[in-house]
Enzyme design. Structure first.
Site, PDB file in Angstrom:
ATOM      1  N   PRO A 228       0.794  -1.241   0.000  1.00  0.00           N
ATOM      2  CA  PRO A 228       0.000   0.000   0.000  1.00  0.00           C
ATOM      3  C   PRO A 228       0.820   1.282   0.000  1.00  0.00           C
ATOM      4  O   PRO A 228       0.270   2.356   0.193  1.00  0.00           O
ATOM      5  CB  PRO A 228      -0.784  -0.121   1.303  1.00  0.00           C
ATOM      6  CG  PRO A 228       0.151  -0.843   2.221  1.00  0.00           C
ATOM      7  CD  PRO A 228       0.864  -1.854   1.358  1.00  0.00           C
ATOM      8  N   CYS A 336       7.397 -10.788   4.814  1.00  0.00           N
ATOM      9  CA  CYS A 336       6.938 -10.875   6.200  1.00  0.00           C
ATOM     10  C   CYS A 336       6.607 -12.334   6.514  1.00  0.00           C
ATOM     11  O   CYS A 336       5.645 -12.647   7.198  1.00  0.00           O
ATOM     12  CB  CYS A 336       5.736  -9.966   6.448  1.00  0.00           C
ATOM     13  SG  CYS A 336       4.348 -10.204   5.317  1.00  0.00           S
TER      14      CYS A 336
END
Length: 378
Positions: A228, A336
Site C-alpha cells: 500500500p 513478512c
C-alpha cells in the site's frame, strides 16, 4: 429480541472470513455503522476468535456431541464467538454472550440450531470443564518453526501470535504526534492510543527494511511490489527519482498520492524499463506467517502445499529485478514470512551476492516477523 450491534458485526465479519475474505477488510466493511465502543468490541471478538481458534474449537469439542466438521459454519462461528467472550472477555456479562449467541443462531439458521447452541452453552455453565490454554497454532506450522528455529523460539512465535500488536507510526523527520514514543528504528514511534494525524501506521519490522538500502539523494529507485505504499513513502524521505509498481491496477492507483510515476505490472514478466536502477526494493508477496498477530486468519487458511507456488513467484520476481539493477547498485528482497522456502532459499537460488541479511522474529523482536536480504549483482 435485540441483538448487540457489535456481535452482529463480528459474526458477519467472521462469516466473510470463512468464505475467503481478509479479517481487517471484512471487519471494516461490517463496522462502518458502529460507534467507537461497539466497533472496539467487534474488533476484539473477530481478532480474538481468529487468534484463539484452535483453543476455542477444543472447548466446543468438549461440549458438543456433533463433530466440528458437521456443524454449519454459522453455528460453529456462533459458538466460537460465545466461548471467546466467556473465556477471555471479563467485561462481557456471560448472559449477554449466551443470549446473543442463541439469537444469532436463530436468525442465521433454524430453531434447532438455536436450541443446539443454547444447550451447548448452558451445559458449559452447568458443568465447567478445564480446557487448558494452548498456543492455538496448527501443529504442522509449529513443527516447521521448531525444525528451523528450535522449540523455544517456535513456542515464542506462537505465543506472540496471540497478542494484540503494538501500534507503530512512521514519522520520519517530522514532529511525532502527542503521546508517541521513539523506538530503535529512526523515525519509527509507538503510539499506544490516539490519532496518528497525518502519519501512516506501519509495523516496526516493516520500517527496518528500507534503511538496508542505504539510500542517497538523487538515486534512481524502483519499488516493484509497492502497495500500500508505506515502504515507498519511507524511501521518499530521501529525495529520489522513484518509480512504484504493483500487480493490481486498483492497488497501483492507491500509490498515486506518493507523487511518483506508478505502473501496474506483473513483476514476473519482463519489465518495461530501458535503464537500470541504483536501488530496487522487492517486498515480495508471501505467506505472511510473520504477521499472525495482525492477520490471524492466515494460520487457518495456509497449507504446506502453498509454499512451492509462492517460492516460484518470488524467485521469478527477484531474478527479473536483478536484470534491471545497475552494476554497482543494491537490491533488498524482503518478506513478512518466517519460512525458509520464501527467504533464504529464494535468495540462494537467485545467484545474487548477499551483502547482509536481517531477520526479526515475533517473540524475540518487537513487531511482525520479517526477513530481508541486501543483494548485489554477482
Amino acid at each position: 429480541m435485540n441483538l448487540a450491534p457489535a456481535r452482529k458485526a463480528a459474526f458477519a465479519a467472521l462469516l466473510a472470513v470463512d468464505r475467503g475474505a481478509w479479517s481487517a477488510e471484512a471487519l471494516a466493511a461490517k463496522s462502518t455503522h458502529l460507534d467507537p465502543r461497539d466497533a472496539g468490541l467487534a474488533s476484539d471478538i473477530v481478532f480474538g476468535v481468529l487468534r484463539h481458534r484452535g483453543e476455542l474449537d477444543g472447548v466446543i469439542r468438549s461440549y458438543s456431541k456433533v463433530p466440528l466438521d458437521r456443524l454449519d459454519p454459522e453455528v460453529w462461528i456462533t459458538l466460537e464467538m460465545a466461548f471467546y467472550q466467556l473465556r477471555f472477555l471479563d467485561r462481557v456479562p456471560s448472559h449477554a454472550a449466551v443470549n446473543d449467541a442463541v439469537e444469532l443462531a436463530r436468525r442465521s439458521g433454524t430453531a434447532s440450531a438455536a436450541s443446539f447452541v443454547n444447550a451447548v452453552l448452558r451445559q458449559s455453565q452447568r458443568r465447567p470443564i478445564e480446557v487448558p490454554e494452548t498456543l492455538s497454532t496448527p501443529s504442522w506450522l509449529l513443527d516447521r518453526w521448531t525444525t528451523h528455529y528450535g522449540a523455544e523460539t517456535a513456542n515464542a512465535i506462537a505465543a506472540a501470535s496471540l497478542k494484540i500488536p503494538e501500534r507503530y507510526v512512521r514519522v520520519g523527520n517530522a514532529e511525532p504526534p502527542a503521546g508517541a514514543e521513539p523506538t530503535e528504528i529512526p523515525g519509527c514511534y509507538t503510539l499506544a492510543t490516539g490519532d496518528p494525524g497525518p502519519f501512516r501506521f506501519q509495523d516496526i519490522s516493516a520500517q527496518a527494511v528500507v534503511p538496508l538500502l542505504r539510500l542517497e539523494p538523487g538515486q534512481t529507485f524502483l519499488d516493484l511490489c509497492a502497495s500500500p505504499g508505506n515502504k515507498t513513502a519511507q524511501a521518499l524521505e530521501t529525495p529520489l527519482r522513484a518509480i512504484a509498481c504493483d500487480l493490481h491496477l486498483s492497488r497501483a492507483r492507491m500509490l498515486t498520492e506518493l507523487g511518483v510515476p506508478v505502473l501496474a505490472l506483473d513483476a514476473r514478466d519482463p519489465l518495461p524499463f530501458t535503464t537500470k536502477f541504483d536501488r530496487i526494493l522487492i517486498d515480495a508477496p508471501c505467506s505472511g506467517t510473520g504477521t499472525l498477530a495482525r492477520n490471524p486468519e492466515i494460520k487457518w487458511k495456509l497449507e504446506p502445499e502453498d509454499f512451492p507456488d509462492l517460492q516460484e513467484r518470488q524467485l521469478a520476481i527477484l531474478r527479473n529485478a536483478l536484470t534491471h539493477l545497475s552494476p554497482d547498485g543494491m537490491l533488498v528482497y524482503s518478506t513478512c514470512s518466517l519460512e525458509r522456502e520464501e527467504n533464504e532459499d529464494v535468495v540462494s537460488a537467485s545467484g545474487a551476492h548477499v551483502v547482509e541479511t536481517m531477520q526479526r522474529i515475533p517473540g524475540r523482536n518487537a513487531g511482525d516477523g520479517f526477513y530481508a536480504a541486501l543483494l548485489r549483482p554477482n
